[in-house]
Design an enzyme around this catalytic site. Structure first.
Site: not given
Lengths: 225, 214, 214, 225
Positions: B46-47
């Site tokens: 997840t960024e």
């Protein structure tokens, strides 16, 4: 003197942030957002700010209030759209706030570049899009890249999980996000920590932000939000 | 019979190899996490600074410091790691993420992607990590419905919406089938049962090359 | 009476403020660590990835994983932190280190520094972190003998040795006194007891401006 | 399948490194140097290598032997001068090895740039020196900067303190140095760890190199040297 960057109050820690200042505020959504410092900034009455924060109006309650109170002239962010809040939207559509939209990775890398003394870099991100309009393009190994400049601030307000009096910081889970980058990119870095621990108790191996980047440490709430 | 959202996600998941590092966009792409084929393990990125993301958190598992890029509370898998945004997007830009599955408004036959804003002037623009993921990930998969609610095909000769990145999309998973941008049109890799390529040609006006495995 | 190496180091330490983040080069500069004035604390940086470096390790304190940039075994102070080389040199290049004290072959009146190689063709060139420290640190101090063993002055109009960085040196601490590059010559900030500025002018051929505080 | 990057032997882990390969080797002096992998590389008989390592011949015994055995065609480093070893010096002065000397911080940043997909950057380091000769210079805010390109490798050999089967790594003290950067900049990253621990036992908060960068993990000696 023993190095001690702990400041008695959030009020004192943000007292020299003046009208027109550029302020980085850590956080991706609520995690990592320095609510106590934002509240102190709001209470100080300062205005005409340029705020660099990934989510702007969508960042949570504290930062939304800064917009609602019309203290922000310009926002640099990647994603200002709030779910369940229309504060930013209304200001933007009324033309009352300036928006510089930056791809999230480019935003992070520009802040890092400011911290590490890199005067500019080429990234493939954004090429061929409206966010790269007017920017220098250069082809490397057959692939076009966009030239990006560092992003500095006068002040960084950063939320950490734990801090010591040297300003060494550790974060918690996805609360880390922009904190370590912003701490390195501002003239003055003010930290709100969930806990302040004695110097020597943070394992030197796991310190994420070394104290060299930090100017002031304030005790925040135990939970960030 | 067109595929359901879960079937689209499952079809995309089938094409992602075991051990892949994968970023899943908001909406339909998120469903890929629930459709990992038996015998495979994906490591989710997840960024906002995490590898080894787990499923959405149940009520009693919520940790206020643990959210995904869609700002949903999530959990942590064994072998997870947290990092800052420069590292997270360095991973993306540097080509270390092997796959991303993202939504789209339009995908062109050149592989151009439009997924971050429409041309409406009353919508606040917000790009997030979309441009970075599209430009940086090694294999960019799109998961979307083939047609908009008003019936326009989202596979297009040339995008009319603002671009996210050029020449980046490798495959498009839709309710009608699986497509690949092929410069002069799209390759049709697979069709949902009962979907006829001729009918899609008519509705879309596109040059569709039949590449469905016999 | 010219100053000893320890006196030179002590004189430099006096000009470094309390709480400064300091990098000390190999040789004479290292001695600054032992000359920290009472009431001051310096936090030492070593470019191989550490802040809060302590003194050299005694025999029974040696940890094979803990060395300084000169590859000497050292110790760790409370409040220390370890990091990788990108972070370490980001600190330097980004201007976060407030002071460095380094050795030199030559310093020019423009503040140019030559300290990484001579012009000898039989010596292997090696630059290490010298160029980064000289270009990046906010205040660059040099600690050196004023004259070479063969009697040549190391303060010069223009460096004959290859440069490390241009216009970077703020102050030079030597056995004969303290000097500042001043474009058309050097400012003499302080002289060791018994050293006469006229004699230095003659030996060096430099334009020396007397700026010794009365 | 459960992700498992552990390889049974150092020999197997370096078996596909062929003649002419570019190999990054972690370490600043002995700390962080993958002695076991270097020995395996030496035993494999491979030659004509380009080695990227900060200290080259000065890095310690294992890496010195690689030079002594004439397996290295070119070195990219900041400081090849060895104290107490003349192996590199003799090769260099005899013209038998090519040397690309890079300022240490520029070396680190170029390796990072390769890892993070930055195609080039401007740094003030090196301006006006012979190491910047022939390089593009550009002035930003009145200050000249040198343009630098990323530095990639075919393989990275990295020493870690602990690893798990996902390739998550932690380092120890100044043994960290170039390891995390090199791990991100090579096509194939091979890690030698002092200890291999079960997945889930490394605290996700303190992992320095996430497994995404790592392809193979080998158990090394408990001490790095």
């Amino acid at each position: 003197m023993t190095v001690d960057k702990v400041v008695p109050s959030a009020e004192a820690a943000v007292a020299d942030i003046g009208d027109g200042a550029t302020v980085m505020i850590s956080g991706f959504g609520p995690p990592g957002q320095p609510d106590v410092l934002i509240q102190a900034l709001l209470d100080s009455g300062v205005g005409d700010l340029t705020v660099i924060n990934n989510n702007a109006g969508a960042g949570g309650k504290a930062i939304s209030e800064l917009f609602a109170a019309k203290r922000v002239r310009k926002v640099v962010c990647s994603f200002p759209k709030a779910i369940g809040s229309t504060v930013f939207d209304e200001l933007y559509l009324a033309g009352e706030i300036e928006l510089e939209l930056v791809p999230q990775g480019t935003l992070a890398e520009r802040i890092r570049a400011a911290g590490v003394g890199v005067a500019g870099f080429y990234t493939p991100t954004g090429y061929g899009t409206e966010l790269a309009e007017g920017k220098e393009v250069r082809v490397f190994d057959g692939r076009p890249h966009v030239f990006e400049r560092p992003l500095f601030a006068d002040f960084a307000l950063v939320r950490a999980h734990r801090a010591d009096a040297h300003g060494n910081l550790v974060y918690r889970k996805t609360g880390r996000n922009f904190g370590p980058l912003m701490a390195s990119a501002a003239e003055v870095t003010v930290v709100e920590a969930g806990e302040i621990v004695p110097v020597g108790t943070l394992d030197p191996e796991v310190v994420v932000t070394p104290g060299i980047y930090v100017d002031r440490v304030v005790l925040g709430t135990e939970e960030g939000r | 019979m067109s595929w359901s959202r879960h079937e689209i996600a499952a079809r995309a998941a089938r094409d992602i190899p075991d051990g892949a590092y994968v970023n899943l966009g908001i909406g339909m792409p998120t469903l890929v996490a629930d459709q990992v084929p038996a015998g495979k393990q994906f490591i989710l990125h997840t960024e906002n600074g995490m590898l080894g993301m787990g499923r959405a958190a149940a009520e009693d598992e919520i940790d206020p410091d643990l959210i995904n890029a869609g700002k949903i509370y999530v959990t942590e898998e064994p072998g997870a790691a947290y990092f800052d945004h420069a590292e997270s997007f360095g991973m993306i830009r540097g080509g270390h993420l092997s796959y991303c599955v993202i939504g789209a408004y339009q995908v062109s036959q050149d592989g151009d992607l439009a997924n971050w804003r429409t041309t409406s002037s009353t919508v606040i623009p917000g790009v997030g990590g979309a441009m970075d993921l599209a430009a940086g990930t090694r294999h960019v998969f799109v998961a979307m419905d083939l047609f908009t609610r008003s019936g326009e095909c989202k596979l297009v000769r040339s995008c009319s919406y603002p671009l996210t990145a050029t020449r980046c999309v490798e495959r498009v998973y839709t309710d009608h089938g699986v497509f690949e941008p092929a410069q002069k049109g799209f390759r049709v890799v697979e069709l949902a049962d009962g979907v006829a390529i001729e009918e899609l040609r008519e509705r879309s006006g596109l040059d569709l090359v039949d590449a469905v495995a016999a």
